[in-house]
Write a protein that holds these residues in place. Structure first.
Motif, PDB file in Angstrom:
ATOM      1  N   SER A  51       1.236   9.878  -5.209  1.00  0.00           N
ATOM      2  CA  SER A  51       0.046   9.404  -5.911  1.00  0.00           C
ATOM      3  C   SER A  51      -0.806  10.600  -6.289  1.00  0.00           C
ATOM      4  CB  SER A  51      -0.759   8.440  -5.020  1.00  0.00           C
ATOM      5  OG  SER A  51      -1.494   9.167  -4.035  1.00  0.00           O
TER       6      SER A  51
ATOM      7  N   ARG B 221       4.886   5.642  -5.965  1.00  0.00           N
ATOM      8  CA  ARG B 221       4.185   4.427  -5.543  1.00  0.00           C
ATOM      9  C   ARG B 221       5.105   3.446  -4.821  1.00  0.00           C
ATOM     10  NH1 ARG B 221       2.000   4.238 -11.536  1.00  0.00           N
ATOM     11  NH2 ARG B 221       0.034   5.349 -11.363  1.00  0.00           N
TER      12      ARG B 221
ATOM     13  N   ASP C 206       6.767   1.485  -1.499  1.00  0.00           N
ATOM     14  CA  ASP C 206       6.248   0.948  -0.244  1.00  0.00           C
ATOM     15  C   ASP C 206       7.171   1.268   0.928  1.00  0.00           C
ATOM     16  OD1 ASP C 206       8.349  -0.649  -0.919  1.00  0.00           O
ATOM     17  OD2 ASP C 206       7.266  -2.559  -0.807  1.00  0.00           O
TER      18      ASP C 206
ATOM     19  N   SER D 161       0.507   6.324   3.419  1.00  0.00           N
ATOM     20  CA  SER D 161      -0.270   5.087   3.285  1.00  0.00           C
ATOM     21  C   SER D 161      -1.153   4.839   4.506  1.00  0.00           C
ATOM     22  CB  SER D 161       0.665   3.891   3.068  1.00  0.00           C
ATOM     23  OG  SER D 161       1.575   3.755   4.151  1.00  0.00           O
TER      24      SER D 161
ATOM     25  N   TYR E 200      -4.180   7.058   3.160  1.00  0.00           N
ATOM     26  CA  TYR E 200      -4.782   6.620   1.896  1.00  0.00           C
ATOM     27  C   TYR E 200      -3.904   5.548   1.272  1.00  0.00           C
ATOM     28  CZ  TYR E 200      -5.827   6.719  -3.119  1.00  0.00           C
ATOM     29  OH  TYR E 200      -6.133   6.362  -4.408  1.00  0.00           O
ATOM     30  N   ASP E 201      -4.512   4.399   0.969  1.00  0.00           N
ATOM     31  CA  ASP E 201      -3.765   3.299   0.344  1.00  0.00           C
ATOM     32  C   ASP E 201      -4.723   2.571  -0.598  1.00  0.00           C
ATOM     33  OD1 ASP E 201      -2.338   1.067  -0.381  1.00  0.00           O
ATOM     34  OD2 ASP E 201      -1.494   0.718   1.606  1.00  0.00           O
TER      35      ASP E 201
ATOM     36  N   SER F 248      -4.145   0.311  -2.792  1.00  0.00           N
ATOM     37  CA  SER F 248      -3.904  -1.119  -2.949  1.00  0.00           C
ATOM     38  C   SER F 248      -4.660  -1.931  -1.897  1.00  0.00           C
ATOM     39  CB  SER F 248      -2.407  -1.420  -2.855  1.00  0.00           C
ATOM     40  OG  SER F 248      -1.912  -1.159  -1.548  1.00  0.00           O
ATOM     41  N   LYS F 249      -4.926  -1.300  -0.762  1.00  0.00           N
ATOM     42  CA  LYS F 249      -5.670  -1.964   0.313  1.00  0.00           C
ATOM     43  C   LYS F 249      -7.099  -1.440   0.429  1.00  0.00           C
ATOM     44  CE  LYS F 249      -1.485  -2.741   3.079  1.00  0.00           C
ATOM     45  NZ  LYS F 249      -0.787  -2.457   4.366  1.00  0.00           N
TER      46      LYS F 249
ATOM     47  N   LYS G 235      -0.282   1.682  -5.957  1.00  0.00           N
ATOM     48  CA  LYS G 235      -1.189   2.240  -4.942  1.00  0.00           C
ATOM     49  C   LYS G 235      -2.187   3.214  -5.553  1.00  0.00           C
ATOM     50  CE  LYS G 235       2.006   1.851  -1.056  1.00  0.00           C
ATOM     51  NZ  LYS G 235       2.702   2.556   0.013  1.00  0.00           N
TER      52      LYS G 235
END
Length: 320
Positions: free
Chosen positions: A109, A186, A188, A219, A222-223, A225-226, A319
């Motif tokens: 990212s 990006r 998971d 993640s 740093y994430d 998406s959340k 993300k």
């Protein structure tokens, strides 16, 4: 303002930024913390870009252009990582002295800037998409620091840029930092997108080694998406260089697959969701890499990687 006032500000601001601000950020609610830390990173990027212009000029005046990116990246890491609560565990850092080389690193990212901020080597420049040239301050700094811009929409110009890059590397005894996936993955899970061949063509043309650098999936730090940015420890592995002496363009695919499989192996070892025992020392990493891996390397051809691309994209989680 008196000299005393200036001195108080010169001492007080850094103390607040590096000692008090991290505690304040850590106490914030999750979403507020995420927003505040992203602002800190943007602030650090702006300061890095402006300061980078002056650092570039100063280094050029004393004939030290080969350390411009090294100095500026460390400056950014210092500004961004501390307040955001990011710490590093670097394995194999001594391999950064193996320059010049074509450095290849996984691309997750925009927060990969944190990785560059900690392990960007000397005698190295960045290869980046042409669009970054037009970012305020950042584009000016990158131009001054000899960054190589690639027009990904124009194949002819991209070839011309890489040809010029080889000439510049030989002239300045420098290497290039490249994200061989070509775009942010990006993903998971611990995986890599199929590699593009550009970095490996460059390495063979210039007869420079490949220096793989692997950052663990972050993640937990740093994430987007959340909306989570708690910080934490980030493990980075700098692997032994892969020589290219004597290789020709016929060896590009083999070199690319060998590098990708080696990097993927280490990425999976660092996966925090994996049950594999972690490798914690460069000696252990080297011993593991020296085991016969021909079968693993030859087991996935370029054609297979291309076929896997659609399946990989299905696993993407936005993300960033």
């Amino acid at each position: 303002m008196s000299i005393v006032t200036y001195l108080q500000a010169a001492i007080g601001i850094p103390l607040f930024y590096f000692l008090v601000l991290p505690k304040i950020l850590a106490a914030l609610p999750k979403k507020a913390q995420f927003l505040a830390k992203c602002i800190i990173v943007l602030f650090a990027t702006l300061i890095m870009s402006v300061a980078g212009c002056f650092i570039s000029i100063a280094c050029a005046l004393v004939n030290k252009r080969h350390i411009i990116n090294f100095v500026v990246s460390r400056f950014f890491g210092f500004l961004a990582a501390g307040p955001c609560g990011v710490t590093y565990k670097v394995v194999g850092e001594e391999n950064l002295e193996n320059y010049p080389a074509i450095v290849v690193c996984n691309h997750q990212s925009s927060m990969d800037m944190m990785v560059l901020g900690r392990v960007f080597p000397k005698h190295c420049v960045v290869m980046a998409k042409k669009e970054l040239l037009y970012f305020p301050f950042l584009g000016v700094f990158m131009k001054l620091s000899n960054a190589i811009f690639i027009d990904r929409k124009n194949h002819k110009k991209a070839i011309e840029s890489t040809t010029q890059a080889v000439a510049d590397m030989k002239k300045h005894n420098s290497g290039i930092w490249i994200f061989p996936e070509g775009t942010r993955s990006r993903l998971d899970k611990a995986d890599l997108l199929p590699f593009k061949k550009g970095a490996f063509h460059l390495a063979i043309q210039a007869q420079l080694p490949i220096l793989p650098i692997i950052s663990e999936g972050y993640s937990h730090i740093y994430d987007s998406s959340k909306r989570s940015f708690p910080g934490g420890e980030l493990e980075i592995r700098v692997l032994d260089p892969i020589p290219t002496t004597g290789l020709t363009t016929d060896d590009v695919n083999d070199l690319m697959e060998k590098t990708r499989n080696l990097m993927l192996k280490h990425l999976k070892e660092m996966d925090r969701h994996s049950t594999c025992s972690p490798v914690t020392s460069q000696a252990a990493i080297k011993a593991a890499d020296e085991k016969p891996i021909d079968a693993a390397i030859s087991g996935k051809t370029t054609a297979t990687a291309t076929q896997d691309e659609a399946a990989v994209k299905k696993r993407r989680t936005l993300k960033d």
